[in-house]
Write an enzyme that holds these catalytic residues in place. Structure first.
Site, PDB file in Angstrom:
ATOM      1  CB  ILE A 155      -0.875   0.006   1.301  1.00 45.02           C
ATOM      2  CG1 ILE A 155      -1.554  -1.354   1.540  1.00 45.02           C
ATOM      3  CG2 ILE A 155      -1.881   1.150   1.333  1.00 45.02           C
ATOM      4  CD1 ILE A 155      -2.708  -1.687   0.665  1.00 45.02           C
ATOM      5  CD  GLU A 188      -5.233  -1.405  -9.741  1.00 36.74           C
ATOM      6  OE1 GLU A 188      -5.401  -0.525 -10.597  1.00 36.74           O
ATOM      7  OE2 GLU A 188      -5.592  -2.580  -9.900  1.00 36.74           O
ATOM      8  CB  CYS A 233      -2.911   7.818  -8.263  1.00 38.19           C
ATOM      9  SG  CYS A 233      -4.555   7.245  -7.775  1.00 38.19           S
TER      10      CYS A 233
END
Ligand code: NAD
Length: 517
Positions: free
Chosen positions: A182, A283, A317
């Protein structure tokens, strides 16, 4: 991030004081906070600790133990045991029972909302408005994936007669032990997006929080134990990426990794995983674009784009860092955008009215300053030149916003700059804008701004991005994929949709022929 809502939640801070329960948690009876392995708090055999600080004041919030190879191995073993446990492990637990424990966990998070908000605000350097929106994702994400888990058939699929006397069917099962790596910018949101689908699919999870923001995951780990997750189902492994993270990536017992972070680190971990067949979804970062057509109101759109760009001070992001505006309205747009960024109130993230707080650490601060210099050296004309900022009485990592005007012939903004930073390029037409927007190797989020919705949709569908938006940005909704194209993500659709749940499962084909020897 906004959740299916064009109202922009991002900017302002209310005054927020540290609750006593948060202070007690950080103090931990005078001992460093340990990792959580097999239901126990562990200090770690490396005998190493690190301090987690408030980026807006440099104050040390807590000392945290760093997990080594031995703790990663112990976490994998306890997860494997909890996963199977004869026929009574987490993989065999009925979906209704899994939902009951998850529901209890969500209720405990809500009981201790102030503690988790304090983690986001003080450890993550976030303003309260955004932290509150992030906190709401715990319940929203859990409820969405609980419904998905009821719909998706695990185990045997329906049988086909594949040849005379031969039946075939699919068999869907969890991976077993999965790890979530994370980043620091949305710790609660991204931990939730990882754990709920992974757990509901029947996996046991290892959470590796970012070294800058370990507190919320450690607190959630404690709440998981109180909620009644069996020991080993959820472990939390704080530490540096190149040590703790690398040990996780190298452990062959970890069958699947869900990584969120920067493209370079994602590419590195993928290569490590490939060595022993660990699957991985990624991601990663973006360098979002916005195309503003000539029919848009330049002043109103500049304000909205400014608000999206500044969400979490530009440390989001998918947000906008590259703007392509029709030259017919460029002058008015540029002036309005400069006014917007120039008037942001720089301050401490827990003080009333702050709109632009400190960035997360000194490395980010240096990277952003270097990017500002490089944009000028590539030919960008400074509208707001950025640089260091000072906040009275606080010694955090403060920076001024930066805005540059560019021309179509040179790419002055090739890589993600995680701040209130944007380039504005006047263009002759929409086609030129689209071509420039799509030149980027990133592909996370993009938007078109126009009164002509049909034209906007037509253009938006041509973006090389996972999320394409018209008159809004930073949109995320449960039920729709949120993922990246190009170097921003993959494989798979992304997070927050049914495919996310199936990403946390593997599927086999079973063939059964009669025994006719
Ligand atoms: P990062 O890539 O530096 O770190 C992410 C995580 O990877 C951290 O937990 C870190 O400790 C770990 N890590 C680092 N090196 C490792 C290694 N060798 N092996 C295993 N783990 C390792 O990213 P960051 O600076 O923490 O976060 C910011 C980045 O994340 C930005 O690029 C941002 O755009 C991206 N991001 C993407 C999304 C998305 O959904 N696409 C969401 C949030 C953030």
């Amino acid at each position: 991030m906004s959740v299916a809502n064009t109202e922009i939640r991002s900017l302002s801070a209310k005054k927020f004081d540290r609750p006593q329960k948060f202070l007690d948690f950080c103090h931990n009876g005078g001992r460093p906070l340990g990792g959580i392995v097999g239901g126990n708090e562990v200090t770690g055999t490396m005998n190493a600790t690190f301090q987690t600080i408030d980026p807006g004041s440099h104050e040390v919030l807590a000392t945290v133990c760093e997990m080594g190879a031995a703790e990663v191995d112990a976490a994998v073993r306890s997860a494997q045991a909890a996963y199977s446990n004869g026929n009574t492990g987490w993989r065999h637990t009925a979906v209704e029972e899994k939902i009951a424990v998850i529901t209890k966990f969500v209720e405990l998070c809500e009981r201790d909302r102030d503690v988790l908000l304090a983690c986001e605000i003080f450890d993550g350097g976030k303003v309260s408005e955004l932290a509150e929106g992030d906190f709401d994702q715990i319940r929203a994400c859990a409820e969405y994936f609980c419904e998905v888990a009821k719909r998706i058939t695990m185990g045997d699929g329906s049988a086909l007669e594949v040849a005379p006397g031969v039946q075939g069917y699919s068999y869907r099962e969890p991976w077993g032990v999965v790890a979530g790596i994370i980043p620091w910018n949305y710790p609660i949101v991204l931990t939730s997006w990882f754990i709920f689908p992974a757990l509901l699919a029947g996996n046991c999870v290892l959470i590796k929080p970012a070294e800058d923001t370990p507190l919320s995951a450690l607190y959630m780990g404690k709440l998981a134990e109180e909620a009644g997750f069996p020991p080993g189902v959820i472990s939390v492994l704080p530490g540096r990426g190149e040590l703790t993270g690398q040990f996780i990536a190298e452990h062959p017992g970890v069958r699947y990794i869900s990584f969120t972070g920067s493209p370079g680190v994602g590419q590195h971990i993928l290569r490590t995983c490939d060595r022993h067949g660990t699957r991985m979804k990624r991601e990663m970062g973006g360098n979002g674009s916005a195309i503003v057509l000539a029919d848009a109101d330049p002043i109103e759109v500049a304000r909205k784009i400014g608000r999206y760009t500044n969400q979490h001070f530009g440390q989001t992001c998918c947000t906008i860092h590259r703007v392509f505006v029709d030259q017919a309205i460029a002058d008015d747009f540029i002036e309005a955008q400069r006014d917007f960024f120039g008037s942001l109130k720089i301050g401490y993230q827990a003080e009333e009215g702050t709109e632009l707080g400190a960035v997360i650490n000194s490395t980010q601060q240096e990277r952003i300053l270097a990017a500002q210099r490089q944009t000028v050296s590539r030919g960008g004309q400074a509208l707001l030149s950025g640089g260091l900022a000072e906040v009275s009485g606080k010694s955090g990592y403060y920076l001024k916003p930066a805005l540059f005007q560019t021309t179509p012939d040179v790419d002055c903004n090739p890589a993600e700059v995680f701040h209130a930073f944007a380039t504005i390029c006047p263009v002759s037409n929409a086609e030129q804008a689209l071509e420039l927007a799509n030149r980027s190797p990133y592909g996370l989020g993009a938007s078109v701004w126009t009164k002509d919705i049909e034209r906007g949709v037509n253009l938006a569908k041509q973006f090389r991005d996972g999320t394409c938006q018209i008159n809004c940005h930073n949109q995320i909704a449960y039920g729709l994929p949120y993922g990246g194209q190009g170097i921003s993500g993959g494989p798979g659709a992304g997070v927050n949709c049914e495919e996310t749940f199936t990403d946390y499962t593997q599927i086999k084909a079973i063939y059964v022929s009669q025994y006719d020897a």
